[in-house]
Design a protein around this motif. Structure first.
Motif, PDB file in Angstrom:
ATOM      1  N   ILE A  95     -65.560  63.904   2.946  1.00 57.78           N
ATOM      2  CA  ILE A  95     -64.962  63.818   1.608  1.00 57.78           C
ATOM      3  C   ILE A  95     -63.459  63.650   1.803  1.00 57.78           C
ATOM      4  N   GLU A  96     -63.018  62.397   1.891  1.00 58.47           N
ATOM      5  CA  GLU A  96     -61.642  62.131   2.312  1.00 58.47           C
ATOM      6  C   GLU A  96     -60.755  61.603   1.195  1.00 58.47           C
ATOM      7  N   ASN A  97     -61.268  61.516  -0.024  1.00 63.09           N
ATOM      8  CA  ASN A  97     -60.381  61.146  -1.131  1.00 63.09           C
ATOM      9  C   ASN A  97     -60.837  61.849  -2.408  1.00 63.09           C
ATOM     10  N   ASP A  98     -59.936  61.912  -3.371  1.00 62.67           N
ATOM     11  CA  ASP A  98     -60.191  62.686  -4.591  1.00 62.67           C
ATOM     12  C   ASP A  98     -61.297  62.092  -5.442  1.00 62.67           C
ATOM     13  N   LYS A  99     -61.458  60.762  -5.394  1.00 59.87           N
ATOM     14  CA  LYS A  99     -62.516  60.118  -6.175  1.00 59.87           C
ATOM     15  C   LYS A  99     -63.893  60.588  -5.685  1.00 59.87           C
ATOM     16  N   SER A 100     -64.088  60.607  -4.367  1.00 59.42           N
ATOM     17  CA  SER A 100     -65.356  61.082  -3.807  1.00 59.42           C
ATOM     18  C   SER A 100     -65.564  62.563  -4.102  1.00 59.42           C
ATOM     19  N   PHE A 101     -64.491  63.332  -4.007  1.00 57.22           N
ATOM     20  CA  PHE A 101     -64.561  64.760  -4.315  1.00 57.22           C
ATOM     21  C   PHE A 101     -65.037  64.975  -5.751  1.00 57.22           C
ATOM     22  N   ASN A 102     -64.430  64.259  -6.701  1.00 63.25           N
ATOM     23  CA  ASN A 102     -64.817  64.401  -8.102  1.00 63.25           C
ATOM     24  C   ASN A 102     -66.250  63.954  -8.351  1.00 63.25           C
ATOM     25  N   GLU A 103     -66.664  62.894  -7.637  1.00 64.83           N
ATOM     26  CA  GLU A 103     -68.028  62.400  -7.809  1.00 64.83           C
ATOM     27  C   GLU A 103     -69.042  63.429  -7.319  1.00 64.83           C
ATOM     28  N   CYS A 104     -68.732  64.078  -6.201  1.00 65.60           N
ATOM     29  CA  CYS A 104     -69.615  65.147  -5.701  1.00 65.60           C
ATOM     30  C   CYS A 104     -69.742  66.261  -6.735  1.00 65.60           C
ATOM     31  N   LEU A 105     -68.610  66.666  -7.299  1.00 65.49           N
ATOM     32  CA  LEU A 105     -68.654  67.729  -8.301  1.00 65.49           C
ATOM     33  C   LEU A 105     -69.488  67.329  -9.509  1.00 65.49           C
ATOM     34  N   LYS A 146     -56.455  65.341   4.281  1.00 62.32           N
ATOM     35  CA  LYS A 146     -57.195  65.196   3.016  1.00 62.32           C
ATOM     36  C   LYS A 146     -58.516  65.957   3.065  1.00 62.32           C
ATOM     37  N   VAL A 147     -59.266  65.808   4.169  1.00 67.38           N
ATOM     38  CA  VAL A 147     -60.570  66.478   4.280  1.00 67.38           C
ATOM     39  C   VAL A 147     -60.406  67.994   4.210  1.00 67.38           C
ATOM     40  N   TYR A 148     -59.422  68.520   4.935  1.00 67.72           N
ATOM     41  CA  TYR A 148     -59.260  69.969   5.001  1.00 67.72           C
ATOM     42  C   TYR A 148     -58.303  70.515   3.939  1.00 67.72           C
ATOM     43  N   SER A 149     -58.011  69.687   2.928  1.00 66.41           N
ATOM     44  CA  SER A 149     -57.267  70.211   1.776  1.00 66.41           C
ATOM     45  C   SER A 149     -58.177  71.037   0.874  1.00 66.41           C
ATOM     46  N   ILE A 150     -59.479  70.885   1.042  1.00 69.56           N
ATOM     47  CA  ILE A 150     -60.445  71.700   0.296  1.00 69.56           C
ATOM     48  C   ILE A 150     -60.466  73.094   0.917  1.00 69.56           C
ATOM     49  N   ASP A 151     -60.277  74.107   0.105  1.00 67.74           N
ATOM     50  CA  ASP A 151     -60.182  75.466   0.654  1.00 67.74           C
ATOM     51  C   ASP A 151     -61.231  76.412   0.079  1.00 67.74           C
ATOM     52  N   GLU A 152     -62.247  75.865  -0.577  1.00 62.63           N
ATOM     53  CA  GLU A 152     -63.302  76.702  -1.168  1.00 62.63           C
ATOM     54  C   GLU A 152     -64.650  76.232  -0.657  1.00 62.63           C
ATOM     55  N   TYR A 153     -65.246  77.021   0.215  1.00 61.79           N
ATOM     56  CA  TYR A 153     -66.574  76.717   0.755  1.00 61.79           C
ATOM     57  C   TYR A 153     -67.468  77.939   0.591  1.00 61.79           C
ATOM     58  N   ASP A 154     -68.759  77.707   0.580  1.00 64.36           N
ATOM     59  CA  ASP A 154     -69.691  78.835   0.666  1.00 64.36           C
ATOM     60  C   ASP A 154     -69.690  79.411   2.082  1.00 64.36           C
ATOM     61  N   SER A 188     -62.435  72.654  -9.006  1.00 67.49           N
ATOM     62  CA  SER A 188     -62.072  71.863 -10.180  1.00 67.49           C
ATOM     63  C   SER A 188     -61.853  70.417  -9.780  1.00 67.49           C
ATOM     64  N   LYS A 189     -62.141  69.514 -10.713  1.00 70.83           N
ATOM     65  CA  LYS A 189     -61.917  68.099 -10.444  1.00 70.83           C
ATOM     66  C   LYS A 189     -60.426  67.838 -10.273  1.00 70.83           C
ATOM     67  N   ARG A 190     -60.129  66.789  -9.499  1.00 67.41           N
ATOM     68  CA  ARG A 190     -58.739  66.448  -9.199  1.00 67.41           C
ATOM     69  C   ARG A 190     -58.280  65.265 -10.039  1.00 67.41           C
ATOM     70  N   ASP A 191     -57.006  65.264 -10.368  1.00 68.41           N
ATOM     71  CA  ASP A 191     -56.422  64.185 -11.164  1.00 68.41           C
ATOM     72  C   ASP A 191     -56.147  62.990 -10.252  1.00 68.41           C
ATOM     73  N   ILE A 192     -56.825  61.889 -10.497  1.00 70.57           N
ATOM     74  CA  ILE A 192     -56.637  60.701  -9.659  1.00 70.57           C
ATOM     75  C   ILE A 192     -55.970  59.573 -10.438  1.00 70.57           C
ATOM     76  N   SER A 193     -55.490  59.852 -11.649  1.00 72.68           N
ATOM     77  CA  SER A 193     -54.864  58.806 -12.459  1.00 72.68           C
ATOM     78  C   SER A 193     -53.586  58.322 -11.785  1.00 72.68           C
ATOM     79  N   GLY A 194     -53.501  57.022 -11.641  1.00 70.95           N
ATOM     80  CA  GLY A 194     -52.298  56.425 -11.069  1.00 70.95           C
ATOM     81  C   GLY A 194     -52.210  56.482  -9.568  1.00 70.95           C
TER      82      GLY A 194
END
Length: 202
Positions: A95-105, A146-154, A188-194
Motif C-alpha cells: 500500500i504505497e499511495n493514498d489512493k490505494s489506502f483509501n480504496e482498501c478502507l 509511504k508504506v510505513y507511514s501507516i501506524d495502526e495495525y492489528d 481514516s481516509k486520506r485527502d488526495i485532492s490535488g
C-alpha cells in the motif's frame, strides 16, 4: 455462511510478505487462498494479451500509468468478492499511495480484516534486493516512507527478528486468540485532492 477473513499484509517489496504467505498456506489449521498483487497483474496480462503481437514497443512505465490504477481496483475488489464468498484470503500487497489506502478502507471496512504490518529496516531491504537479483535496486527504499507511514495495525511482524515460520505462527496465534480486528475501524481516509502520486514497477 460468514464472510471469509482477509489477512492484509502491508510491507515494502522484499520485506518478506510472500515467504510468510507461503508458510500460512502450508499450515493445516485454517484454509487460505493467497492473492499476490504481482501475480494478479502478471496473470491478467498473460491471459488477456498472450496471443497479441504489438506493432510498436511500449515502455513499462507507460503501461503502468495506463493500467495500474484499474488493475489495483480490480485486485482489491476480487479480494472482497472472495471474502463475501466465505473464503479466507491472504493479501500480499504494497500500500504505497493514498489512493490505494483509501480504496482498501472503502472495500474492506465491513469485512473481517486482520491488518498486519510486515516490518523491515531500509538497510536490510537493500541487502535483500542485492541478494535476490529479481528486483530493481532501490525499489524498496523508494516505497519505504509511504508504506510505513501507516501506524495502526492489528499486528506487526518484524522479518529481521523472526523467520517466516515464526511470523506465520505469530499471526495464527493472534487469530486463534479471538482478539477483535480493530485497525480498519480506527484508520481514516486520506485527502488526495490535488496530489499526484507516482507508480512504481515491482
Amino acid at each position: 455462511m460468514k464472510q471469509g477473513l482477509i489477512v492484509l499484509m502491508n510491507g515494502t517489496s522484499s520485506a518478506g510478505k510472500t515467504s510468510i504467505s507461503m508458510e500460512l498456506m502450508n499450515q493445516k489449521e485454517i484454509l487460505f487462498h493467497h492473492l499476490s498483487v504481482d501475480d494478479f497483474i502478471k496473470d491478467f496480462f498473460n491471459h488477456k494479451f498472450s496471443d497479441i503481437e504489438p506493432t510498436r514497443e511500449v515502455d513499462e512505465q507507460v503501461i503502468a500509468q495506463i493500467m495500474f490504477d484499474p488493475l489495483i481496483s480490480m485486485y482489491y475488489s476480487t479480494i472482497k468478492l472472495l471474502s463475501e464468498m466465505g473464503l479466507n484470503v491472504i493479501v500480499d500487497t504494497v500500500i504505497e499511495n493514498d489512493k490505494s489506502f483509501n480504496e482498501c478502507l472503502d472495500l474492506f471496512f465491513n469485512q473481517p480484516t486482520l491488518f498486519i504490518g510486515v516490518i523491515c529496516s531500509k538497510e536490510e531491504l537493500i541487502r535483500r534486493e542485492q541478494i535476490r537479483g529479481d528486483r530493481n535496486i532501490g525499489l524498496a527504499a523508494s516505497q519505504f516512507s509511504k508504506v510505513y507511514s501507516i501506524d495502526e495495525y492489528d499486528l506487526e511482524v518484524n522479518t529481521e527478528e523472526m523467520n517466516p515460520t515464526e511470523c506465520a505462527e505469530k499471526i495464527l496465534s493472534f487469530m486463534k486468540s479471538d482478539q477483535h480486528y480493530s485497525a480498519f475501524k480506527k484508520l481514516s481516509k486520506r485527502d488526495i485532492s490535488g496530489s499526484l502520486e507516482g507508480v512504481s514497477i515491482r
